[in-house]
Design a protein around this motif. Sequence first.
Motif, PDB file in Angstrom:
ATOM      1  N   ASN A  63       0.696  -1.147   0.178  1.00 50.07           N
ATOM      2  CA  ASN A  63       0.191   0.138   0.119  1.00 50.07           C
ATOM      3  C   ASN A  63       0.650   1.193   0.024  1.00 50.07           C
ATOM      4  OD1 ASN A  63      -2.556  -1.352   0.135  1.00 50.07           O
ATOM      5  ND2 ASN A  63      -2.011  -2.058   2.265  1.00 50.07           N
ATOM      6  N   PHE A  64       1.836   1.276  -0.749  1.00 50.32           N
ATOM      7  CA  PHE A  64       2.730   2.501  -0.868  1.00 50.32           C
ATOM      8  C   PHE A  64       1.794   3.642  -1.184  1.00 50.32           C
ATOM      9  CE2 PHE A  64       7.061   0.243  -2.137  1.00 50.32           C
ATOM     10  CZ  PHE A  64       7.163  -0.249  -0.736  1.00 50.32           C
ATOM     11  N   PRO A  65       2.025   4.697  -0.761  1.00 49.46           N
ATOM     12  CA  PRO A  65       1.373   6.114  -1.002  1.00 49.46           C
ATOM     13  C   PRO A  65       1.719   6.485  -2.373  1.00 49.46           C
ATOM     14  CG  PRO A  65       2.860   6.428   0.748  1.00 49.46           C
ATOM     15  CD  PRO A  65       3.500   5.019   0.190  1.00 49.46           C
ATOM     16  N   ASP A  66       1.000   7.436  -3.127  1.00 45.07           N
ATOM     17  CA  ASP A  66       0.899   7.738  -4.338  1.00 45.07           C
ATOM     18  C   ASP A  66       2.054   8.379  -4.817  1.00 45.07           C
ATOM     19  OD1 ASP A  66      -1.626   6.901  -4.642  1.00 45.07           O
ATOM     20  OD2 ASP A  66      -2.775   8.860  -4.418  1.00 45.07           O
ATOM     21  N   TRP A  67       3.024   8.952  -3.925  1.00 45.95           N
ATOM     22  CA  TRP A  67       4.401   9.668  -4.282  1.00 45.95           C
ATOM     23  C   TRP A  67       5.014   8.719  -4.546  1.00 45.95           C
ATOM     24  CZ3 TRP A  67       7.618   7.812  -0.489  1.00 45.95           C
ATOM     25  CH2 TRP A  67       7.196   7.502   0.748  1.00 45.95           C
ATOM     26  N   PHE A  68       5.006   7.439  -4.310  1.00 47.24           N
ATOM     27  CA  PHE A  68       6.160   6.266  -4.293  1.00 47.24           C
ATOM     28  C   PHE A  68       6.684   6.424  -6.035  1.00 47.24           C
ATOM     29  CE2 PHE A  68       7.207   1.921  -6.111  1.00 47.24           C
ATOM     30  CZ  PHE A  68       8.457   1.796  -5.363  1.00 47.24           C
ATOM     31  N   GLY A  69       8.001   6.634  -6.065  1.00 50.61           N
ATOM     32  CA  GLY A  69       8.577   6.991  -7.442  1.00 50.61           C
ATOM     33  C   GLY A  69       8.850   5.704  -8.225  1.00 50.61           C
ATOM     34  N   HIS A  70       8.721   4.452  -7.837  1.00 55.63           N
ATOM     35  CA  HIS A  70       8.839   3.252  -8.935  1.00 55.63           C
ATOM     36  C   HIS A  70      10.302   3.222  -9.334  1.00 55.63           C
ATOM     37  CE1 HIS A  70       4.531   2.121  -8.803  1.00 55.63           C
ATOM     38  NE2 HIS A  70       4.408   3.459  -8.773  1.00 55.63           N
ATOM     39  N   ALA A  74      13.348   4.991  -4.171  1.00 57.28           N
ATOM     40  CA  ALA A  74      11.976   5.194  -3.696  1.00 57.28           C
ATOM     41  C   ALA A  74      11.601   4.088  -2.953  1.00 57.28           C
ATOM     42  CB  ALA A  74      11.240   5.468  -4.833  1.00 57.28           C
ATOM     43  N   LEU A  75      12.138   2.730  -3.636  1.00 53.70           N
ATOM     44  CA  LEU A  75      11.599   1.769  -2.705  1.00 53.70           C
ATOM     45  C   LEU A  75      12.349   1.389  -1.430  1.00 53.70           C
ATOM     46  CD1 LEU A  75      10.238  -1.470  -2.620  1.00 53.70           C
ATOM     47  CD2 LEU A  75      12.420  -2.261  -3.700  1.00 53.70           C
ATOM     48  N   ALA A  76      13.638   1.735  -1.535  1.00 53.27           N
ATOM     49  CA  ALA A  76      14.512   1.828  -0.226  1.00 53.27           C
ATOM     50  C   ALA A  76      13.888   2.654   0.796  1.00 53.27           C
ATOM     51  CB  ALA A  76      15.816   2.038  -0.427  1.00 53.27           C
ATOM     52  N   ASP A  77      13.677   3.719   0.410  1.00 53.07           N
ATOM     53  CA  ASP A  77      13.070   4.941   1.294  1.00 53.07           C
ATOM     54  C   ASP A  77      11.776   4.574   1.880  1.00 53.07           C
ATOM     55  OD1 ASP A  77      15.046   6.656   0.691  1.00 53.07           O
ATOM     56  OD2 ASP A  77      14.028   7.985  -0.759  1.00 53.07           O
ATOM     57  N   SER A  78      10.882   3.972   0.869  1.00 54.74           N
ATOM     58  CA  SER A  78       9.791   3.626   1.411  1.00 54.74           C
ATOM     59  C   SER A  78       9.541   2.245   2.388  1.00 54.74           C
ATOM     60  CB  SER A  78       8.519   3.000   0.226  1.00 54.74           C
ATOM     61  OG  SER A  78       8.476   4.359  -0.556  1.00 54.74           O
ATOM     62  N   LEU A  79      10.495   1.354   2.253  1.00 54.74           N
ATOM     63  CA  LEU A  79      10.631   0.088   2.985  1.00 54.74           C
ATOM     64  C   LEU A  79      11.460   0.477   4.399  1.00 54.74           C
ATOM     65  CD1 LEU A  79      11.920  -2.381   0.599  1.00 54.74           C
ATOM     66  CD2 LEU A  79       9.730  -2.222   1.529  1.00 54.74           C
ATOM     67  N   ASP A 113      19.963  -6.471  -1.372  1.00 55.81           N
ATOM     68  CA  ASP A 113      20.734  -5.263  -0.714  1.00 55.81           C
ATOM     69  C   ASP A 113      19.813  -4.199  -0.084  1.00 55.81           C
ATOM     70  OD1 ASP A 113      23.029  -6.263  -1.316  1.00 55.81           O
ATOM     71  OD2 ASP A 113      23.569  -5.111  -2.887  1.00 55.81           O
ATOM     72  N   ILE A 114      18.733  -4.106  -0.648  1.00 53.35           N
ATOM     73  CA  ILE A 114      17.644  -2.906  -0.099  1.00 53.35           C
ATOM     74  C   ILE A 114      16.810  -3.830   0.861  1.00 53.35           C
ATOM     75  CG2 ILE A 114      15.554  -1.956  -0.810  1.00 53.35           C
ATOM     76  CD1 ILE A 114      16.828  -1.399  -3.717  1.00 53.35           C
ATOM     77  N   LEU A 115      16.432  -4.746   0.726  1.00 57.03           N
ATOM     78  CA  LEU A 115      15.562  -5.646   1.705  1.00 57.03           C
ATOM     79  C   LEU A 115      16.559  -5.642   3.064  1.00 57.03           C
ATOM     80  CD1 LEU A 115      13.934  -8.045  -0.488  1.00 57.03           C
ATOM     81  CD2 LEU A 115      12.884  -6.202   0.549  1.00 57.03           C
ATOM     82  N   ASN A 116      17.975  -6.096   2.775  1.00 65.74           N
ATOM     83  CA  ASN A 116      18.579  -6.245   4.055  1.00 65.74           C
ATOM     84  C   ASN A 116      18.764  -4.885   4.841  1.00 65.74           C
ATOM     85  OD1 ASN A 116      19.264  -8.994   4.499  1.00 65.74           O
ATOM     86  ND2 ASN A 116      20.088  -9.015   2.478  1.00 65.74           N
ATOM     87  N   GLU A 117      19.074  -3.769   3.964  1.00 65.30           N
ATOM     88  CA  GLU A 117      19.161  -2.468   4.547  1.00 65.30           C
ATOM     89  C   GLU A 117      18.243  -2.105   5.290  1.00 65.30           C
ATOM     90  OE1 GLU A 117      21.193   0.779   5.649  1.00 65.30           O
ATOM     91  OE2 GLU A 117      22.063  -0.872   4.960  1.00 65.30           O
ATOM     92  N   ALA A 118      16.903  -2.346   4.744  1.00 67.62           N
ATOM     93  CA  ALA A 118      15.732  -1.951   5.539  1.00 67.62           C
ATOM     94  C   ALA A 118      15.551  -2.891   6.816  1.00 67.62           C
ATOM     95  CB  ALA A 118      14.488  -2.152   4.467  1.00 67.62           C
TER      96      ALA A 118
END
Length: 144
Positions: A63-70, A74-79, A113-118
């Motif tokens: 349910n990422f917000p509309d501002w998600f940058g794809h 943006a994925l890293a920031d959102s997670l 990498d993004i998932l592990n950093e989150a």
Amino acid sequence: MKTQELRELLADPAQAGAYFVDAADTEALAEAGAFLEFAVARIDLDGCGDKRELLRRMAAALNFPDWFGHNWDALADSLEDLSWLPAGGYLLLLERAQDWQAQAGEDAAVLLDILNEASAQWAEARKPFWALFPLPSERLDAMG
């Protein structure tokens, strides 16, 4: 793994991260996450052809917000935020990912990498963040 042991493992932010697991355990993992009042996101990657589709599926499941940058940033920031999805912890089940993983190349490594950093960021807040890739046992055995 017994139900209680599974719950104890999932509740420990220090153990959390991105892992490949046996697909036979998917339902038990989802149930344990729900019991712990985690936000459980089941992300079906069957037929996922590229990074754009992966990001779309993840955004929809979480349910990422509309501002998600794809994009990856943006994925890293959102997670690492998830303020719109308050929970005691997070469990992402990236299901049927084996075909995507086999063809994704560098994108698969970037995603891990993004998932592990989150997960590391959430662990600092003492909140578990798991990203699990359930694979058929024969595929899992071949990796080890």
